[in-house]
Design a protein around this motif. Sequence first.
Motif, PDB file in Angstrom:
ATOM      1  N   SER A   1     -13.014  45.192 -25.237  1.00 58.03           N
ATOM      2  CA  SER A   1     -13.578  43.856 -25.330  1.00 58.03           C
ATOM      3  C   SER A   1     -12.651  42.823 -24.698  1.00 58.03           C
ATOM      4  CB  SER A   1     -13.843  43.508 -26.795  1.00 58.03           C
ATOM      5  OG  SER A   1     -14.417  42.246 -26.907  1.00 58.03           O
ATOM      6  N   LEU A   2     -11.356  42.973 -24.911  1.00 59.62           N
ATOM      7  CA  LEU A   2     -10.388  42.052 -24.320  1.00 59.62           C
ATOM      8  C   LEU A   2     -10.375  42.158 -22.802  1.00 59.62           C
ATOM      9  CD1 LEU A   2      -7.993  40.070 -24.858  1.00 59.62           C
ATOM     10  CD2 LEU A   2      -6.528  42.085 -24.762  1.00 59.62           C
ATOM     11  N   VAL A   3     -10.377  43.354 -22.279  1.00 62.06           N
ATOM     12  CA  VAL A   3     -10.349  43.557 -20.827  1.00 62.06           C
ATOM     13  C   VAL A   3     -11.622  43.021 -20.181  1.00 62.06           C
ATOM     14  CG1 VAL A   3     -10.386  45.327 -19.015  1.00 62.06           C
ATOM     15  CG2 VAL A   3      -8.736  45.485 -20.885  1.00 62.06           C
ATOM     16  N   ILE A   4     -12.780  43.313 -20.757  1.00 59.46           N
ATOM     17  CA  ILE A   4     -14.037  42.821 -20.203  1.00 59.46           C
ATOM     18  C   ILE A   4     -14.075  41.295 -20.267  1.00 59.46           C
ATOM     19  CG2 ILE A   4     -16.549  42.777 -20.520  1.00 59.46           C
ATOM     20  CD1 ILE A   4     -15.505  45.360 -19.294  1.00 59.46           C
ATOM     21  N   GLY A   5     -13.643  40.729 -21.375  1.00 56.82           N
ATOM     22  CA  GLY A   5     -13.595  39.268 -21.491  1.00 56.82           C
ATOM     23  C   GLY A   5     -12.677  38.643 -20.457  1.00 56.82           C
ATOM     24  N   PHE A   6     -11.544  39.282 -20.201  1.00 55.73           N
ATOM     25  CA  PHE A   6     -10.608  38.776 -19.198  1.00 55.73           C
ATOM     26  C   PHE A   6     -11.223  38.833 -17.804  1.00 55.73           C
ATOM     27  CE2 PHE A   6      -6.895  39.399 -16.366  1.00 55.73           C
ATOM     28  CZ  PHE A   6      -6.269  38.188 -16.604  1.00 55.73           C
ATOM     29  N   ILE A   7     -11.880  39.935 -17.490  1.00 51.90           N
ATOM     30  CA  ILE A   7     -12.520  40.071 -16.174  1.00 51.90           C
ATOM     31  C   ILE A   7     -13.623  39.032 -16.010  1.00 51.90           C
ATOM     32  CG2 ILE A   7     -13.982  41.592 -14.781  1.00 51.90           C
ATOM     33  CD1 ILE A   7     -12.301  43.935 -15.928  1.00 51.90           C
ATOM     34  N   ILE A   8     -14.429  38.827 -17.028  1.00 53.28           N
ATOM     35  CA  ILE A   8     -15.495  37.825 -16.960  1.00 53.28           C
ATOM     36  C   ILE A   8     -14.901  36.430 -16.824  1.00 53.28           C
ATOM     37  CG2 ILE A   8     -17.412  36.774 -18.231  1.00 53.28           C
ATOM     38  CD1 ILE A   8     -18.061  39.502 -17.040  1.00 53.28           C
ATOM     39  N   SER A   9     -13.812  36.150 -17.506  1.00 56.26           N
ATOM     40  CA  SER A   9     -13.164  34.840 -17.389  1.00 56.26           C
ATOM     41  C   SER A   9     -12.668  34.588 -15.975  1.00 56.26           C
ATOM     42  CB  SER A   9     -11.988  34.744 -18.367  1.00 56.26           C
ATOM     43  OG  SER A   9     -12.439  34.790 -19.683  1.00 56.26           O
ATOM     44  N   ILE A  10     -12.084  35.607 -15.364  1.00 57.14           N
ATOM     45  CA  ILE A  10     -11.633  35.457 -13.974  1.00 57.14           C
ATOM     46  C   ILE A  10     -12.833  35.230 -13.061  1.00 57.14           C
ATOM     47  CG2 ILE A  10     -10.614  36.694 -12.027  1.00 57.14           C
ATOM     48  CD1 ILE A  10      -8.676  37.967 -14.022  1.00 57.14           C
ATOM     49  N   PHE A  11     -13.907  35.988 -13.261  1.00 58.47           N
ATOM     50  CA  PHE A  11     -15.120  35.810 -12.474  1.00 58.47           C
ATOM     51  C   PHE A  11     -15.677  34.398 -12.633  1.00 58.47           C
ATOM     52  CE2 PHE A  11     -19.804  35.968 -12.339  1.00 58.47           C
ATOM     53  CZ  PHE A  11     -19.971  36.313 -11.009  1.00 58.47           C
ATOM     54  N   GLN A  12     -15.692  33.886 -13.845  1.00 58.53           N
ATOM     55  CA  GLN A  12     -16.198  32.538 -14.075  1.00 58.53           C
ATOM     56  C   GLN A  12     -15.300  31.482 -13.435  1.00 58.53           C
ATOM     57  OE1 GLN A  12     -16.608  32.516 -18.368  1.00 58.53           O
ATOM     58  NE2 GLN A  12     -18.847  32.645 -18.168  1.00 58.53           N
ATOM     59  N   ALA A  13     -14.006  31.698 -13.462  1.00 57.21           N
ATOM     60  CA  ALA A  13     -13.089  30.740 -12.850  1.00 57.21           C
ATOM     61  C   ALA A  13     -13.237  30.722 -11.331  1.00 57.21           C
ATOM     62  CB  ALA A  13     -11.656  31.067 -13.239  1.00 57.21           C
ATOM     63  N   VAL A  14     -13.450  31.897 -10.743  1.00 52.99           N
ATOM     64  CA  VAL A  14     -13.580  31.980  -9.287  1.00 52.99           C
ATOM     65  C   VAL A  14     -14.902  31.384  -8.813  1.00 52.99           C
ATOM     66  CG1 VAL A  14     -13.840  33.628  -7.378  1.00 52.99           C
ATOM     67  CG2 VAL A  14     -12.024  33.942  -9.058  1.00 52.99           C
ATOM     68  N   THR A  15     -15.974  31.628  -9.548  1.00 55.57           N
ATOM     69  CA  THR A  15     -17.297  31.183  -9.104  1.00 55.57           C
ATOM     70  C   THR A  15     -17.721  29.844  -9.700  1.00 55.57           C
ATOM     71  OG1 THR A  15     -18.376  32.370 -10.908  1.00 55.57           O
ATOM     72  CG2 THR A  15     -18.092  33.543  -8.800  1.00 55.57           C
ATOM     73  N   ASN A  16     -16.904  29.257 -10.566  1.00 53.38           N
ATOM     74  CA  ASN A  16     -17.218  28.000 -11.251  1.00 53.38           C
ATOM     75  C   ASN A  16     -18.492  28.078 -12.072  1.00 53.38           C
ATOM     76  OD1 ASN A  16     -14.960  26.560 -10.497  1.00 53.38           O
ATOM     77  ND2 ASN A  16     -15.891  25.876  -8.574  1.00 53.38           N
ATOM     78  N   ILE A  17     -18.859  29.244 -12.523  1.00 58.05           N
ATOM     79  CA  ILE A  17     -19.973  29.402 -13.448  1.00 58.05           C
ATOM     80  C   ILE A  17     -19.403  29.248 -14.858  1.00 58.05           C
ATOM     81  CG2 ILE A  17     -21.716  30.968 -14.361  1.00 58.05           C
ATOM     82  CD1 ILE A  17     -21.752  32.340 -11.635  1.00 58.05           C
ATOM     83  N   GLN A  18     -19.863  28.263 -15.589  1.00 53.50           N
ATOM     84  CA  GLN A  18     -19.312  27.987 -16.916  1.00 53.50           C
ATOM     85  C   GLN A  18     -20.307  28.317 -18.022  1.00 53.50           C
ATOM     86  OE1 GLN A  18     -16.151  27.363 -17.358  1.00 53.50           O
ATOM     87  NE2 GLN A  18     -15.894  27.404 -15.139  1.00 53.50           N
TER      88      GLN A  18
END
Length: 89
Positions: free
Chosen positions: A28-45
């Motif tokens: 769960s932590l790893v998936i959350g971290f990957i999604i957070s990076i994806f959201q930061a890169v694409t500016n999807i909040q």
Amino acid sequence: MTELDAVTLGREFFYHAVLLTTPALVVSLVIGFIISIFQAVTNIQEQTLSFAPRILALAGLFVVTMPWLMQMSIYFTVQMFSRAAQAGH
């Protein structure tokens, strides 16, 4: 049952609890971290974006690790019942 026995039982309970929950927490932590990076890169909040991948990843994890989880849970339960039977004598 002495204090040492009670402390040993508590220690074993927490050891098994941590052992059984650690894989799910790590995934769960790893998936959350990957999604957070994806959201930061694409500016999807979108806050709900991380829930579906986490649920799918955890479902896959539980399918893969269920035999091990059940084996550990059954081992702990049998161990506790045998100690309860010994304490009854």
